[in-house]
Design a protein around this motif. Structure first.
Motif, PDB file in Angstrom:
ATOM      1  N   LEU A  32       0.818  -1.208   0.000  1.00  0.00           N
ATOM      2  CA  LEU A  32       0.000   0.000   0.000  1.00  0.00           C
ATOM      3  C   LEU A  32       0.854   1.262   0.000  1.00  0.00           C
ATOM      4  CD1 LEU A  32      -2.998  -0.792   2.386  1.00  0.00           C
ATOM      5  CD2 LEU A  32      -2.933  -0.789  -0.106  1.00  0.00           C
ATOM      6  N   ALA A  33       1.930   1.255   0.764  1.00  0.00           N
ATOM      7  CA  ALA A  33       2.810   2.426   0.788  1.00  0.00           C
ATOM      8  C   ALA A  33       3.421   2.658  -0.587  1.00  0.00           C
ATOM      9  CB  ALA A  33       3.910   2.234   1.834  1.00  0.00           C
ATOM     10  N   GLY A  34       3.839   1.569  -1.235  1.00  0.00           N
ATOM     11  CA  GLY A  34       4.399   1.690  -2.578  1.00  0.00           C
ATOM     12  C   GLY A  34       3.369   2.161  -3.582  1.00  0.00           C
ATOM     13  N   GLU A  35       2.145   1.663  -3.452  1.00  0.00           N
ATOM     14  CA  GLU A  35       1.084   2.081  -4.366  1.00  0.00           C
ATOM     15  C   GLU A  35       0.782   3.568  -4.208  1.00  0.00           C
ATOM     16  OE1 GLU A  35      -3.383   0.838  -5.867  1.00  0.00           O
ATOM     17  OE2 GLU A  35      -2.538  -0.143  -4.103  1.00  0.00           O
ATOM     18  N   ALA A  36       0.715   4.044  -2.973  1.00  0.00           N
ATOM     19  CA  ALA A  36       0.431   5.463  -2.735  1.00  0.00           C
ATOM     20  C   ALA A  36       1.494   6.348  -3.388  1.00  0.00           C
ATOM     21  CB  ALA A  36       0.355   5.735  -1.237  1.00  0.00           C
ATOM     22  N   LYS A  37       2.756   5.964  -3.267  1.00  0.00           N
ATOM     23  CA  LYS A  37       3.839   6.751  -3.865  1.00  0.00           C
ATOM     24  C   LYS A  37       3.733   6.765  -5.385  1.00  0.00           C
ATOM     25  CE  LYS A  37       7.236   6.046  -0.166  1.00  0.00           C
ATOM     26  NZ  LYS A  37       8.551   5.434   0.181  1.00  0.00           N
ATOM     27  N   ARG A  38       3.436   5.612  -5.970  1.00  0.00           N
ATOM     28  CA  ARG A  38       3.331   5.546  -7.429  1.00  0.00           C
ATOM     29  C   ARG A  38       2.139   6.346  -7.934  1.00  0.00           C
ATOM     30  NH1 ARG A  38       3.361  -0.113  -9.923  1.00  0.00           N
ATOM     31  NH2 ARG A  38       3.930   1.080 -11.769  1.00  0.00           N
ATOM     32  N   LEU A  39       1.023   6.288  -7.226  1.00  0.00           N
ATOM     33  CA  LEU A  39      -0.152   7.062  -7.626  1.00  0.00           C
ATOM     34  C   LEU A  39       0.143   8.562  -7.581  1.00  0.00           C
ATOM     35  CD1 LEU A  39      -3.013   5.098  -5.824  1.00  0.00           C
ATOM     36  CD2 LEU A  39      -2.643   5.268  -8.291  1.00  0.00           C
ATOM     37  N   GLN A  40       0.816   8.992  -6.542  1.00  0.00           N
ATOM     38  CA  GLN A  40       1.133  10.416  -6.416  1.00  0.00           C
ATOM     39  C   GLN A  40       2.095  10.860  -7.514  1.00  0.00           C
ATOM     40  OE1 GLN A  40       2.452  10.185  -2.364  1.00  0.00           O
ATOM     41  NE2 GLN A  40       0.432  10.630  -1.508  1.00  0.00           N
ATOM     42  N   LEU A  41       3.076  10.009  -7.838  1.00  0.00           N
ATOM     43  CA  LEU A  41       4.025  10.346  -8.896  1.00  0.00           C
ATOM     44  C   LEU A  41       3.331  10.416 -10.250  1.00  0.00           C
ATOM     45  CD1 LEU A  41       6.839  10.794 -10.070  1.00  0.00           C
ATOM     46  CD2 LEU A  41       7.140   8.305 -10.106  1.00  0.00           C
TER      47      LEU A  41
END
Length: 282
Positions: free
Chosen positions: A70-79
């Motif tokens: 989830l943490a990785g997904e949040a970062k990718r979505l924001q990028l």
């Protein structure tokens, strides 16, 4: 509800809803709660790694680490959002769940429930091919662009579900190749295998995408020279996903060039590849 903040209301909903992912209404907006996935059994992590290391095939590398997904997904979505791609906005982020904005119904919904006419269906799928090609033009990748993870709001294609991040173990180009093969498999999952739209959608992606990604995709298909005949021979024993994987490989082999075929000497390994293929594509 009026007195609760979005994080407080989300926490309340999580206590009432057993589903891992579900939608809800907040101040007139459709939002989504996505919760942490349980850890996979050890064998589900070890077997794909073993197959991947022996075959060097990007399809088989495990790409989800549940603890950090989830943490990785949040970062990718924001990028990706900052780069102008249509992805959900991250409204609440924690170690246990995310609250995300909605980007429209999935392509799976459009093809199986909405029953669009032929013109609209063609537009949606050509737009999907173009959106994936644009992602690859920017040296970005999805990870698992199955049609249930692409959305259409009537105006533009959106991408969801970025938990899978094969870049943990693969190069950027290999990640994009993986995208191509999974996307094409998805076409056979929801369209009749004789539908000429499949070839049209593939051609649209090929026209717009980086040429090296398409060439590398065909090279990976060539590396599966022993898997393909095994799938053909066992066609009658394959389930639905296996048959769709076979059709996708058959389609891609029509585009192949006379590249050098890699030789895998392990018959047992090839059998494992054949019967794990559908699970990795899905």
């Amino acid at each position: 509800m009026d007195n609760l903040s979005l994080p407080e209301f989300s926490l309340q909903l999580r206590q009432q809803q057993p589903q891992r992912s579900f939608s809800f209404n907040w101040q007139g907006q459709k939002l989504w709660i996505k919760q942490q996935e349980p850890a996979l059994p050890a064998w589900r992590r070890v077997l794909p790694k073993l197959i991947a290391s022996l075959s060097s095939n990007p399809l088989y590398f495990p790409s989800i680490e549940p603890v950090a997904a989830l943490a990785g997904e949040a970062k990718r979505l924001q990028l990706l959002g900052s780069l102008g791609f249509n992805v959900p906005r991250v409204l609440v982020a924690s170690e246990e769940y995310l609250v995300l904005s909605d980007v429209g119904p999935s392509l799976k919904y459009w093809l199986t429930e909405a029953q669009p006419d032929a013109k609209q269906r063609r537009e949606i799928l050509l737009r999907a091919a173009a959106a994936l090609a644009k992602l690859h033009q920017h040296n970005r990748w999805h990870g698992r662009p199955a049609l249930r993870d692409l959305c259409w709001d009537g105006k533009q294609i959106g991408f969801i579900d970025f938990e899978e991040n094969p870049h943990q173990q693969l190069s950027i180009d290999q990640c994009m190749v993986r995208d191509v093969l999974i996307f094409i498999h998805g076409l056979y999952r929801y369209l009749e295998h004789t539908d000429p739209l499949i070839e049209e959608v593939i051609t649209e992606y090929r026209r717009l995408a980086p040429g090296r990604v398409w060439r590398d995709s065909l090279a990976v298909v060539e590396q599966m020279w022993l898997v393909y005949p095994l799938l053909e021979l066992s066609h009658g024993l394959l389930g639905k996903d296996g048959k769709q994987a076979l059709l996708a490989l058959r389609q891609l082999r029509q585009h192949r060039s006379d590249q050098q075929r890699s030789k895998l000497p392990w018959i047992v390994l090839s059998l494992l590849l054949a019967y794990t293929l559908a699970d990795q594509f899905d």
